[in-house]
Design an enzyme around this catalytic site. Structure first.
Site, PDB file in Angstrom:
ATOM      1  N   GLN A   1       1.047  -1.507  -0.143  1.00  0.00           N
ATOM      2  CA  GLN A   1      -0.506   0.250  -0.260  1.00  0.00           C
ATOM      3  C   GLN A   1       1.461   1.466  -0.269  1.00  0.00           C
ATOM      4  OE1 GLN A   1      -3.761   0.174   3.026  1.00  0.00           O
ATOM      5  NE2 GLN A   1      -4.161   1.896   2.201  1.00  0.00           N
ATOM      6  N   PHE A   2       1.211   1.699  -1.425  1.00  0.00           N
ATOM      7  CA  PHE A   2       2.253   3.163  -1.228  1.00  0.00           C
ATOM      8  C   PHE A   2       1.012   3.977  -0.677  1.00  0.00           C
ATOM      9  CE2 PHE A   2      -0.363   3.763  -4.831  1.00  0.00           C
ATOM     10  CZ  PHE A   2      -0.094   4.924  -5.050  1.00  0.00           C
ATOM     11  N   THR A   3       0.312   4.574  -0.408  1.00  0.00           N
ATOM     12  CA  THR A   3      -0.597   5.334  -0.404  1.00  0.00           C
ATOM     13  C   THR A   3      -0.418   5.515   1.482  1.00  0.00           C
ATOM     14  OG1 THR A   3      -2.544   4.131   0.839  1.00  0.00           O
ATOM     15  CG2 THR A   3      -2.442   5.200  -1.797  1.00  0.00           C
TER      16      THR A   3
END
Length: 148
Positions: A78-80
């Site tokens: 999850q890059f967010t």
């Protein structure tokens, strides 16, 4: 690296209508890889997570680790987790590592957890995923390798 841990009684991840990973009791780990992360961050985070005492013992105290309870892990990239929302209304993700660097580190992280004998399931890197979970407690913990 950043990880958001959720203690779960079950969790699964679906891509295009197909379940690609699921676990029973253990941890859902949302994992973000940042610019400059590498093997040292993987090792630090893996060791911390598998030994973190966030599962209840016989007296109801959070005194047992993922290893102690023989729990499972579902790892979802999850890059967010590297969102920077300080300016404007649309977050910036420039602190997240690009996919060519992040994907191998996510795989090394999963391998590191599995190396402790933990059953590991995962999502599909870069895919649009639906994550379903039953948070147990609820217990949710934020870890950043830069702060460990």
């Amino acid at each position: 690296m950043r990880a958001l841990l959720q203690r779960v009684s079950q969790a699964s991840v679906t891509v295009e209508g197909e379940v690609v990973g699921e676990i029973g009791g253990g941890l859902l780990i949302l994992l973000g890889v940042g610019q400059g992360d590498g093997e040292a961050q993987v090792k630090t985070l893996v060791e911390k997570i598998v030994n973190l005492r966030i599962f209840e013992d016989a007296e109801g105290k959070m005194n047992r680790s993922l290893l102690d309870v023989e729990g499972e892990a579902l790892v979802v990239s999850q890059f967010t987790l590297y969102a920077d929302a300080r300016k404007g209304r649309r977050p910036s993700y420039t602190n997240a590592a690009p996919p060519v660097l992040a994907e191998p580190l996510v795989e090394r992280f999963k391998g590191g957890i599995a190396g402790y004998g933990v059953k590991v399931a995962g999502g599909v890197f870069g895919a649009h995923m639906q994550v379903q979970l039953c948070n147990d407690g609820p217990v949710t913990i934020w870890l950043d390798s830069a702060e460990l």
